[in-house]
Write an enzyme that holds these catalytic residues in place. Structure first.
Site, PDB file in Angstrom:
ATOM      1  N   SER A 157       1.012  -1.032   0.107  1.00 30.42           N
ATOM      2  CA  SER A 157       0.332  -0.422   0.142  1.00 30.42           C
ATOM      3  C   SER A 157       0.987   1.467  -0.679  1.00 30.42           C
ATOM      4  O   SER A 157       1.783   1.445   0.955  1.00 30.42           O
ATOM      5  CB  SER A 157      -1.185  -0.023   1.547  1.00 30.42           C
ATOM      6  OG  SER A 157      -1.611   0.510   1.040  1.00 30.42           O
ATOM      7  N   GLY A 158       0.212   2.517  -0.519  1.00 28.18           N
ATOM      8  CA  GLY A 158       1.279   3.370  -1.136  1.00 28.18           C
ATOM      9  C   GLY A 158       2.990   3.311  -1.629  1.00 28.18           C
ATOM     10  O   GLY A 158       3.080   4.189  -2.771  1.00 28.18           O
ATOM     11  N   THR A 162      -2.226   2.312  -8.080  1.00 31.81           N
ATOM     12  CA  THR A 162      -2.792   2.635  -8.747  1.00 31.81           C
ATOM     13  C   THR A 162      -3.043   3.310 -10.060  1.00 31.81           C
ATOM     14  O   THR A 162      -3.447   3.720 -10.599  1.00 31.81           O
ATOM     15  CB  THR A 162      -4.006   3.477  -7.329  1.00 31.81           C
ATOM     16  OG1 THR A 162      -4.655   2.261  -6.549  1.00 31.81           O
ATOM     17  CG2 THR A 162      -4.978   4.351  -8.246  1.00 31.81           C
ATOM     18  N   ASN A 206      -0.354   6.294   2.528  1.00 33.97           N
ATOM     19  CA  ASN A 206      -0.764   6.082   1.635  1.00 33.97           C
ATOM     20  C   ASN A 206      -2.329   7.022   1.728  1.00 33.97           C
ATOM     21  O   ASN A 206      -2.886   7.085   2.473  1.00 33.97           O
ATOM     22  CB  ASN A 206      -1.205   5.028   0.595  1.00 33.97           C
ATOM     23  CG  ASN A 206      -1.326   5.442  -0.907  1.00 33.97           C
ATOM     24  OD1 ASN A 206      -1.215   6.963  -1.059  1.00 33.97           O
ATOM     25  ND2 ASN A 206      -1.338   4.375  -1.610  1.00 33.97           N
ATOM     26  N   SER A 209      -4.977   4.839  -1.071  1.00 34.20           N
ATOM     27  CA  SER A 209      -5.246   3.972  -1.073  1.00 34.20           C
ATOM     28  C   SER A 209      -6.560   2.966  -1.155  1.00 34.20           C
ATOM     29  O   SER A 209      -7.652   4.172  -1.465  1.00 34.20           O
ATOM     30  CB  SER A 209      -4.676   3.688   0.559  1.00 34.20           C
ATOM     31  OG  SER A 209      -4.541   1.837   0.311  1.00 34.20           O
ATOM     32  N   SER A 210      -6.077   1.810  -2.564  1.00 31.89           N
ATOM     33  CA  SER A 210      -7.377   1.538  -2.654  1.00 31.89           C
ATOM     34  C   SER A 210      -7.331   0.934  -1.765  1.00 31.89           C
ATOM     35  O   SER A 210      -6.779   0.256  -1.186  1.00 31.89           O
ATOM     36  CB  SER A 210      -7.222   0.770  -3.991  1.00 31.89           C
ATOM     37  OG  SER A 210      -6.421   1.616  -5.329  1.00 31.89           O
ATOM     38  N   GLY A 433      -2.216  -4.077  -1.925  1.00 28.49           N
ATOM     39  CA  GLY A 433      -1.073  -4.298  -1.586  1.00 28.49           C
ATOM     40  C   GLY A 433      -1.104  -5.425   0.166  1.00 28.49           C
ATOM     41  O   GLY A 433      -1.609  -4.990   0.596  1.00 28.49           O
ATOM     42  N   GLU A 435      -0.607  -6.251   3.420  1.00 21.55           N
ATOM     43  CA  GLU A 435      -0.426  -5.184   4.549  1.00 21.55           C
ATOM     44  C   GLU A 435      -0.735  -5.756   5.983  1.00 21.55           C
ATOM     45  O   GLU A 435      -1.449  -7.006   6.725  1.00 21.55           O
ATOM     46  CB  GLU A 435      -2.346  -4.538   4.509  1.00 21.55           C
ATOM     47  CG  GLU A 435      -2.710  -3.863   3.661  1.00 21.55           C
ATOM     48  CD  GLU A 435      -3.687  -2.980   3.418  1.00 21.55           C
ATOM     49  OE1 GLU A 435      -4.241  -2.173   2.859  1.00 21.55           O
ATOM     50  OE2 GLU A 435      -4.498  -3.230   4.853  1.00 21.55           O
TER      51      GLU A 435
END
Length: 849
Positions: A157-158, A162, A206, A209-210, A433, A435
């Site tokens: 994540s980050g 995306t 992030n 973040s999605s 991603g 986590e």
């Protein structure tokens, strides 16, 4: 110059040093000098005889493909990425078939239209590494091999997944622009701001973040123009709607709407700033540095319009989002020592909530605080405690948002749908991603499970299939050992695995999270991927491919059941607003089904009526069960396509531009299989062609006498032996030809040169013919002009000659006349003088006489 090596370092991970004294076998240490001139004695394990890694020569440092390095190992890869990132500001690097993308945490001018056109039509190795190069490779392979493609974007994540997925879609929209006037490529790009607004949020790692996974299939026709698209979504993190950790935010759309609350069209929503709403302010700071929520809201509304969402529907969407915010601010008053509670009929937020959704206020006020219980003998209404009401209210808020999310996804798919037959597609997977947080719950468990499956798919494609192919084709190859995470996946999804035991506990009438955790300890303690924490009886540890993660079992059962009370849903179904009622019309009492692969996740509705277990057993699917099925569907889709991998790397945890933390980077490189990819890509034959395809593609390079033969396999072998002198650069298998890295690009260059030579010959002949025609026209015109000019000059000369002759005659006559007259004057004068003189002389003689 002494030999340079890499030695382990606790801060830099790997540190460069120089050997200042020759090493002899049996020495217990190496004498080194570090870069800061410090002398260091490096101990050597004599039993393992492990010497430090050699460092690449400086001329190779900064290579754009990691497989081109002379020494391929972890410190060389890390150093190469660091040099490219910090010194050259290059965020992309190839690693064989994988593109490594490091998040720069700032906008770079490398994504404009002219850059897209520069990469379009180029081979992958011809230009600098770029997400556009991977997209072009996928587009080219789809057209060349007529096989569907997938771009799998993965990372923490980050790390920038995306953004990478967005730019890949922008490339396809530009190079595969639709031939019709439907402007489908603009609609594909317009879906991004909408999905980011309703599905992305700020987390501690992030700012964007999605919080859901998505797989977008971009469809192409036979001419490879975009004709439509379809989006599948996976496991929206609904818990974020009602809870955010410190320094985190809810979904962007809530803050965008609050930032635009002063607009005239939103006055009746009853909104103020985001800080005033419980569901939007739990994380503390409601703003993001460098982000203008009001400006983003304009982009979101414009995207809705571009996708054909009617103004009335847009208004309804914003009313529902505002209603969720008001629902979070309801004041629940405890009664009778907390065993019962109520909500005031004067509650401003209750009135706003019911007014915005078109609900009967008294009914909602009653059923928020009560529930109906049905037994075989009677039906009665039971008061709920404050905590039960809060849980039910939160469940309702999550449910409304999830239904709205699914409605928007369906409408985006409708806008992107086409009736034209799809010839092929390219899928872009952007999924959460890996986590790990201080507190890891059900969402993190599902996210990490998905990443385990994706990692297995990556392993399968890059390693297993690679090596099996060589063995099958009879190519000499040394098998490489690699990490296989199948045991961890079995722990999660196999029979009586973590998900199975969770579903079983959900069926138990009085099942609890603690009982489920105890069953896990009893069943899986012997597993090498499962551990029980020493200090806890409610947590469990899973050893994932990327890291060891401790999960708190609290809330797993409730999130897996994902239930909401039927009475509240019935009130929503009776809304006076059609769109609100439609959101809940397709739900069945106590029969929660979900097709998460299609982005239409539904929630369990807790019915008051008793249900027959046998009849309901087939239908009652938990969130975990739905997610497992949707993942299997995704894997089937990915396995049926040619995958292209983009591994996104997060360079630091502070989100600082162009700062490189070696510890964090190497941790991600180890986890995502980049190092293993380097080994196999450098050692193997990454490109392979069947004899038939190779013949069809490269027959233009063959000689006429070779083409007359019937054995295509023999023709291909003869051609390759003529074109590529080094026999190690290719191998002939039973059904395919295998090439080392770069050889197909070389053959493509030869083919392009051949076509270029033929093109030049055609152009030369045509241009010569055109020039001859042009010259003949010019010559004819020049002759005509010259003829008329010469005639004009001749006539002018003749006239001049005539005039000159006449002038001479005039002059002759005039001069003659002048001279005659002068002569006559002189003669007359002379005669006169002679006459007088003679008369005088005669008279003198006369007088004398």
């Amino acid at each position: 110059q002494y030999t340079r090596v890499w030695i382990p370092d606790p801060d830099e991970v790997w540190r460069s040093a120089e050997i200042i004294k020759d090493y002899k076998e049996g020495d217990k240490s190496l004498h080194l000098k570090l870069e800061d001139e410090t002398l260091y004695e490096y101990p050597i394990d004599l039993q393992g005889n492990e010497l430090p890694f050699l460092r690449n020569p400086d001329i190779l440092v900064g290579e754009n493909d990691l497989t081109a390095l002379s020494y391929l190992h972890e410190p060389a890869v890390l150093h190469n990425l660091k040099v490219r990132f910090l010194e050259s500001n290059h965020i992309y690097t190839y690693c064989g078939i994988v593109l490594v993308a490091i998040n720069p945490y700032e906008q770079l001018p490398i994504y404009e239209q002219d850059v897209i056109y520069a990469y379009s039509g180029q081979n992958m190795g011809d230009m600098d590494p770029h997400i556009f190069a991977v997209a072009e490779e996928a587009y080219e392979q789809m057209a060349r091999d007529e096989k569907n493609q997938s771009i799998i974007v993965s990372g923490e994540s980050g790390a920038g997944k995306t953004v990478s997925a967005k730019y890949a879609m922008r490339f396809f929209a530009t190079v595969g622009g639709s031939a019709s006037e439907t402007n489908i490529e603009a609609k594909v790009l317009a879906s991004s701001p909408i999905m980011e607004a309703i599905g992305n949020a700020k987390t501690t790692r992030n700012d964007n973040s999605s919080r859901f996974g998505k797989y977008i299939q971009i469809g192409f026709d036979k001419r490879y123009h975009i004709i439509g698209a379809n989006m599948r979504t996976y496991l929206l993190e609904k818990s974020r709607v009602v809870f955010q950790a410190e320094d985190e935010r809810n979904y962007h759309i809530f803050y965008q709407l609050c930032a635009s609350a002063s607009l005239p069209e939103f006055k009746d929503l009853g909104l103020t700033c985001a800080e005033d709403f419980f569901y939007a302010s739990q994380g503390g700071d409601t703003s993001i540095n460098g982000v203008d929520d009001a400006d983003d809201f304009k982009k979101t509304r414009h995207a809705f319009t571009l996708l054909g969402v009617k103004e009335s529907h847009q208004t309804a969407i914003f009313r529902i989002i505002a209603a969720i915010l008001h629902l979070g601010n309801l004041e629940i008053q405890a009664e009778r020592d907390g065993e019962a509670c109520s909500i005031s009929s004067e509650d401003e937020h209750l009135n706003n909530f019911c007014g915005l959704l078109g609900l009967e206020r008294s009914q909602m006020q009653h059923w928020l605080c009560h529930r109906k219980l049905v037994t075989t003998a009677e039906t009665y209404v039971k008061n709920m405690s404050v905590q039960q009401v809060v849980n039910a209210k939160n469940a309702l808020a999550k449910h409304i948002y999830a239904q709205l999310f699914n409605w928007i996804v369906q409408h985006i798919n409708k806008a992107l749908h086409t009736t034209v037959k799809q010839h092929s597609f390219i899928g872009v997977l952007d999924i959460y991603g890996f986590e790990t947080f201080e507190v890891n719950s059900f969402e993190q468990f599902c996210i990490n499970y998905a990443n385990e499956k994706l990692q297995q798919q990556f392993n399968s494609h890059v390693f297993k299939l690679e090596q099996e192919e060589y063995v099958k084709e009879g190519i000499p190859w040394t098998l490489i050992d690699f990490y296989d995470n199948q045991p961890c996946i079995d722990l999660i999804e196999a029979k009586l695995g973590i998900l199975d035991l969770l579903d079983e506990e959900c069926k138990v009438p009085k099942g609890t999270d603690q009982n489920w955790a105890q069953k896990l300890y009893d069943r899986h303690t012997s597993s090498q991927h499962f551990q029980k924490p020493r200090m806890s009886n409610t947590s469990f540890i899973v050893l994932h491919f990327a890291d060891k993660v401790e999960y708190q079992s609290e809330g797993f059962l409730e999130k897996n059941r994902d239930t909401v009370y039927e009475e509240q849903i019935n009130i929503l179904k009776a809304s006076k607003y059609q769109m609100v009622a439609d959101l809940f019309q397709d739900e069945k009492d106590a029969a929660p089904t979900a097709s998460m692969a299609k982005g239409t996740s539904k929630i369990s509705v807790r019915s008051a009526r008793p249900v027959i277990k046998a009849a309901n057993k087939e239908h009652k699917k938990t969130v975990g069960h739905q997610f497992r099925n949707s993942l299997h569907l995704l894997m089937e889709t990915l396995n049926a396509t040619t995958p292209h991998y983009v591994r996104c790397i997060k360079p630091n945890d502070e989100k600082l531009p162009f700062k490189f933390d070696p510890k964090r980077v190497v941790q991600q490189l180890r986890a995502c299989g980049v190092l293993e990819t380097i080994r196999i890509s450098a050692a193997g034959f990454p490109s392979r062609w069947s004899y038939h395809d190779f013949f069809n593609r490269y027959c233009v390079l063959m000689k006429k006498r070779d083409l007359s033969k019937n054995d295509k396999k023999q023709i291909c072998q003869t051609l390759l032996e003529d074109l590529i002198k080094d026999p190690d650069k290719f191998q002939f298998g039973r059904t395919k030809i295998f090439f080392r890295a770069g050889q197909v690009a070389y053959l493509e260059k030869l083919r392009a040169d051949k076509f270029r030579a033929a093109t030049i010959m055609i152009q030369k002949t045509v241009r010569g013919w055109l020039q001859r025609i042009k010259y003949q026209r010019l010559r004819q015109a020049a002759i005509v002009i010259q003829r008329y000019t010469r005639g004009h000059l001749a006539r002018r000369l003749a006239e001049h000659l005539r005039r000159t002759r006449a002038a001479i005659i005039f002059q002759k006559q005039y001069r003659m006349l002048q001279i005659l007259r002068a002569f006559q004057r002189v003669r007359n004068a002379t005669i006169t003088i002679q006459a007088f003189a003679r008369g005088m002389f005669v008279r003198r003689i006369y007088h004398k006489v």
